[in-house]
Design an enzyme around this catalytic site. Structure first.
Site, PDB file in Angstrom:
ATOM      1  N   HIS A 356       0.831  -1.204   0.000  1.00  0.00           N
ATOM      2  CA  HIS A 356       0.000   0.000   0.000  1.00  0.00           C
ATOM      3  C   HIS A 356       0.862   1.248   0.000  1.00  0.00           C
ATOM      4  CE1 HIS A 356      -2.994   2.948   1.650  1.00  0.00           C
ATOM      5  NE2 HIS A 356      -3.753   2.315   0.779  1.00  0.00           N
ATOM      6  N   CYS A 357       1.956   1.234   0.754  1.00  0.00           N
ATOM      7  CA  CYS A 357       2.847   2.394   0.819  1.00  0.00           C
ATOM      8  C   CYS A 357       3.580   2.622  -0.495  1.00  0.00           C
ATOM      9  CB  CYS A 357       3.884   2.204   1.925  1.00  0.00           C
ATOM     10  SG  CYS A 357       3.194   2.064   3.586  1.00  0.00           S
ATOM     11  N   ARG A 358       3.821   1.559  -1.254  1.00  0.00           N
ATOM     12  CA  ARG A 358       4.711   1.631  -2.410  1.00  0.00           C
ATOM     13  C   ARG A 358       3.969   1.631  -3.745  1.00  0.00           C
ATOM     14  NH1 ARG A 358       9.387  -2.644  -0.232  1.00  0.00           N
ATOM     15  NH2 ARG A 358       9.155  -2.125   1.985  1.00  0.00           N
TER      16      ARG A 358
END
Length: 557
Positions: A356-358
């Site tokens: 999700h962060c990337r």
């Protein structure tokens, strides 16, 4: 000769491994703020910029709404195996810089099974692969156009990341609205119906603002009328909400869970209870799902998943916790394809940093948009259930009229359909007929436009439909000279009053007798917006031209 062959083989394997590792290298920043950035953040709020507001009313799009693609950055932060999975589901846009990197990436992707027909490249300078944190927040403005809300990125030493969004917006040919707030994408989630959530990190990074002023700003730029600022239970450096929580749908939320022996246990349970005791924009209680995330010395970043249309990509690391996490997603999101996303040995997941962060989903500017407040729970109804929806083809395509349907089944029987009829603008209505007391009803809405786009509400359609139970059925109320009808009841965001032909005014009063809504010269059908009303019982009074008064009770959920 044997020694030579062995040396050549070793050299080939080493070169292949080295070459692969190169695609994940050149990362100069940590995910957390550097010491320099932590110092700068004390006054970083002074650098915010304020742009014009989008045309109201504004709707912030949710991750689980229809999307047209996904954005990643090169050098990669996600394994090429995940890129391959994504490329067979949607369009993949890769940030590269310099432009020559695109040739390198094409060769690498093609040799690793990536569907190159769905891969495109944006030449945009950037500092890191955390596209979630500096990526776009999509909205639909009051002119039914998809736009982007920008913010001041909370990583002061990464100017290329902060500036990348301007170029992304230009390449997507969208309007960009600069919101004067220090923020980050990993600490923001929205539900598509006016609710959003972040941790109280937002207050720390905007010390010149109050909770109220931040909520007002979110309302103006994002259409958020319920901004939940929550205490972070993780107890780690990052304080991003996607490290422990995730909206799975308008009325579904996933919250991490730690053992009762963990010092953070009460904090996790407290935030889970906040959602369990809150009303969703649909007027029902949240369905709170829990996933085991003990973290610390165990790699369990399961809430840091990516929802992309009908797929969910869940980070796994080959631990004993993986299968149970996948099972939770399958239970919470029936009908979705749940894809385990194994970490890369070059850029492994962290408990605070996973797919999700990337990655960052990209809205479809020509999306087929359905807005509907569903009938849910136990209801008192006439012999039919009134269904109201707004359906818009944002690309300007015509709707395929025969495709605008409500699909329903009663008591688990066969699926039947009723056609939605246009009642004005983008509003459509129909009824689910033939209801009896104690009937259990499942239903969903489907629509298609001339571009071939087809959408359902809820998004996954028949696999996880809306559900309600009929408690009592009255004689069907028809609008005559001396009667009125009111539906849906209970209501969530609105109810419709069908006024008698002799009606002169409508007034709605709360239980204290205070007037909360009134209108004179009411139409045959009057829609009363209850979005800002508190849950409870209200009395609707209609006065006719002779002074006669008719009363009805309506429940706001």
């Amino acid at each position: 000769m044997k020694r030579l062959l062995t040396s050549l083989l070793f050299g080939t394997l080493f070169f292949a491994a080295y070459s692969q590792a190169e695609h994940y290298a050149r990362q100069t920043f940590p995910y957390s703020a550097t010491a320099e950035e932590r110092q700068m953040l004390k006054t970083w709020y002074r650098n915010v910029s304020e742009g014009p507001l989008p045309t109201a009313p504004v709707t912030a799009l949710a991750e689980f709404q229809p999307m047209g693609g996904v954005m990643v950055a090169y050098p990669l932060g996600v394994p090429v195996s995940l890129i391959s999975e994504l490329s067979f589901v949607t369009k993949v846009k890769v940030l590269v810089y310099p432009a020559s990197d695109s040739n390198t990436v094409k060769t690498y992707f093609a040799s690793n099974g990536v569907n190159m027909d769905n891969v495109g490249f944006w030449v945009i300078n950037h500092d890191s692969y955390w596209t979630r944190d500096y990526g776009p927040w999509f909205i639909i403005d009051g002119n039914d156009r998809v736009g982007v809300v920008d913010f001041t990125y909370n990583r002061p030493s990464r100017p290329n990341d902060d500036a990348a969004l301007v170029q992304v917006t230009n390449l997507m040919q969208l309007e960009r609205y600069e919101m004067p707030m220090v923020h980050t994408g990993g600490n923001y989630m929205a539900d598509g119906y006016g609710t959003a959530a972040s941790t109280t990190l937002l207050l720390e990074e905007n010390p010149n603002q109050t909770t109220s002023s931040l909520q007002t700003m979110a309302g103006q730029y994002l259409g958020i009328n319920n901004y939940m600022l929550l205490d972070d239970p993780l107890g780690d450096y990052i304080e991003h909400i996607d490290c422990w929580g995730k909206f799975l749908d308008v009325d579904k939320v996933l919250i991490g869970q730690v053992p009762a022996s963990d010092s953070r246990y009460s904090d996790y349970e407290a935030v889970a209870n906040v959602f369990a005791n809150a009303l969703t924009p649909w007027g029902n209680r949240y369905q709170v799902y829990r996933v085991n995330t003990p973290g610390r010395n165990k790699l369990t970043p399961f809430t840091n998943s990516l929802i992309l249309n009908d797929h969910v990509f869940v980070p796994i690391a080959g631990t004993q916790y993986d299968n149970a996490a996948i099972a939770v997603y399958q239970q919470a999101m029936p009908g979705y394809t749940v894809v385990p996303a194994m970490q890369s040995s070059y850029r492994p997941w962290q408990n605070t940093d996973a797919p999700h962060c990337r990655t960052h989903e990209l809205a479809d500017p020509e999306m087929l948009y359905i807005k509907h407040y569903p009938l849910l729970g136990e209801l008192d109804l006439p012999t039919h259930a009134p269904i109201h929806a707004e359906i818009k083809a944002l690309g300007g395509q015509s709707l395929v009229c025969d495709s605008l349907l409500v699909h329903y089944r009663i008591n688990g029987g066969q699926w039947l359909t009723e056609k939605l009829e246009l009642v004005g603008g983008a509003a459509f209505e129909t009824n689910i007929p033939g209801l009896q007391p104690n009937d259990e009803v499942d239903y969903y809405i489907s629509a298609r436009d001339q571009s071939g786009r087809r959408e359902c509400h809820p998004y996954i359609g028949a696999a996880d439909p809306h559900h309600f139970k009929v408690m009592t059925v009255g004689v069907e109320e028809r609008v005559t000279s001396n009667t009125m009808a009111l539906y849906p009841n209970p209501c969530a965001r609105y109810f419709v009053v069908s006024c008698p032909k002799t009606a002169q005014s409508v007034g709605v009063f709360d239980v204290t007798g205070s007037l909360v809504y009134s209108i004179r010269d009411c139409q045959e059908k009057t829609v009363v917006n209850t979005s800002d009303w508190k849950p409870g019982v209200y009395i609707v009074k209609i006065v006719d031209k002779l002074g006669n008064v008719s009363n009805k009770k309506v429940v706001k959920r």
